[in-house]
Design a protein around this motif. Structure first.
Motif, short mmCIF file in Angstrom:
data_model
loop_
_atom_site.label_atom_id
_atom_site.label_comp_id
_atom_site.label_asym_id
_atom_site.label_seq_id
_atom_site.Cartn_x
_atom_site.Cartn_y
_atom_site.Cartn_z
N ASN A 1 0.91 -1.19 0.06
CA ASN A 1 0.04 0.16 0.14
C ASN A 1 0.89 1.40 -0.06
O ASN A 1 1.61 1.40 0.91
N ALA A 2 0.67 2.03 -1.06
CA ALA A 2 1.52 3.40 -1.18
C ALA A 2 1.58 4.22 -0.15
O ALA A 2 2.26 4.77 0.36
N VAL A 3 0.17 4.44 0.59
CA VAL A 3 0.09 5.34 1.57
C VAL A 3 0.66 4.89 2.80
O VAL A 3 1.35 5.55 3.70
N LEU A 4 0.59 3.63 3.16
CA LEU A 4 1.30 2.88 4.12
C LEU A 4 2.72 3.13 4.06
O LEU A 4 3.71 3.33 5.02
N VAL A 5 3.54 2.81 3.01
CA VAL A 5 4.89 2.94 2.41
C VAL A 5 5.26 4.40 2.86
O VAL A 5 6.29 4.60 3.57
N TRP A 6 4.67 5.48 2.28
CA TRP A 6 5.20 6.78 2.51
C TRP A 6 4.83 7.14 3.83
O TRP A 6 5.83 7.92 4.44
N VAL B 1 11.79 -0.92 3.98
CA VAL B 1 10.31 -0.69 3.41
C VAL B 1 10.62 -0.57 1.91
O VAL B 1 9.52 -1.02 1.17
N TRP B 2 11.48 0.15 1.57
CA TRP B 2 11.46 0.36 -0.01
C TRP B 2 12.13 -1.11 -0.66
O TRP B 2 11.70 -0.84 -1.91
N ARG B 3 12.96 -1.72 0.10
CA ARG B 3 13.07 -2.92 -0.67
C ARG B 3 12.07 -3.93 -0.71
O ARG B 3 11.83 -4.49 -1.77
N LEU B 4 11.18 -3.82 0.20
CA LEU B 4 10.11 -4.69 0.05
C LEU B 4 9.07 -4.06 -1.05
O LEU B 4 8.57 -5.01 -1.84
N VAL B 5 9.27 -2.99 -1.44
CA VAL B 5 8.31 -2.16 -2.41
C VAL B 5 8.90 -2.73 -3.98
O VAL B 5 8.35 -3.35 -4.78
N GLN B 6 10.34 -2.86 -3.82
CA GLN B 6 11.06 -3.39 -4.77
C GLN B 6 10.76 -4.84 -5.19
O GLN B 6 10.41 -5.22 -6.66
N LEU B 7 10.68 -5.65 -4.20
CA LEU B 7 10.52 -6.94 -4.28
C LEU B 7 8.98 -7.16 -4.86
O LEU B 7 8.88 -8.07 -5.63
N TRP B 8 8.16 -6.38 -4.27
CA TRP B 8 6.79 -6.80 -4.40
C TRP B 8 6.53 -6.25 -6.12
O TRP B 8 5.77 -6.88 -6.70
N GLU B 9 7.20 -5.38 -6.47
CA GLU B 9 6.93 -4.62 -7.93
C GLU B 9 7.79 -5.15 -8.89
O GLU B 9 7.53 -4.71 -10.14
N ALA B 10 8.61 -6.25 -8.47
CA ALA B 10 9.41 -6.96 -9.56
C ALA B 10 8.97 -7.51 -10.58
O ALA B 10 7.88 -8.26 -10.50
N PRO B 11 9.31 -7.29 -11.73
CA PRO B 11 8.87 -8.14 -12.96
C PRO B 11 9.11 -9.48 -12.82
O PRO B 11 10.29 -9.94 -12.57
N GLY B 12 8.34 -10.48 -13.38
CA GLY B 12 8.78 -11.80 -13.59
C GLY B 12 7.75 -12.71 -12.63
O GLY B 12 6.72 -12.24 -12.08
N GLY B 13 8.20 -13.85 -12.35
CA GLY B 13 7.10 -14.43 -11.50
C GLY B 13 6.62 -15.71 -11.97
O GLY B 13 6.40 -16.51 -12.05
#
Length: 121
Positions: free
Chosen positions: A2-7, A109-121
């Motif tokens: 959630n972007a609001v929670l991240v920020w 927290v920002w690493r979590l965002v990177q992992l969540w939004e990473a392409p592939g899977g």
């Protein structure tokens, strides 16, 4: 994620880090403001963890799910560890301990965002 929670977590972590560094510069131990900030940060991280767990249970998966879950567990524990360590530190460096824990939390927290939004899977 959630972007609001991240920020929100980013902002609070930065403020707690600044408060910790300010108390170190003033040669003082941490106080109620530091603890309240860390508590707010912890609540934000717990809410984010629940949101992420619901998304994972709903079938959404980042490409590196195990790494994501590891970071998620670690980021929730880090502010607690920082507060506990800083409360046992009898010198003025307690603020620095909390500041480092807050800054590491911010990065995670920002690493979590990177992992969540990473392409592939």
């Amino acid at each position: 994620m959630n972007a609001v929670l991240v920020w929100s977590a980013t902002t609070v972590a930065a403020l707690v880090a600044l408060a910790g560094l300010a108390s170190t510069a003033a040669r003082r131990r941490i106080g109620l403001v530091h603890l309240a900030g860390a508590a707010v940060l912890e609540v934000l991280l717990l809410v984010q963890a629940v949101v992420a767990a619901v998304a994972l249970a709903g079938g959404q998966r980042p490409p590196e799910t195990a790494t994501f879950v590891g970071y998620l567990a670690g980021v929730v524990l880090l502010p607690v560890a920082g507060v506990l360590w800083s409360r046992t530190e009898p010198s003025r460096w307690a603020g620095t301990v909390l500041a480092v824990a807050s800054l590491v939390t911010l990065v995670m927290v920002w690493r979590l965002v990177q992992l969540w939004e990473a392409p592939g899977g």
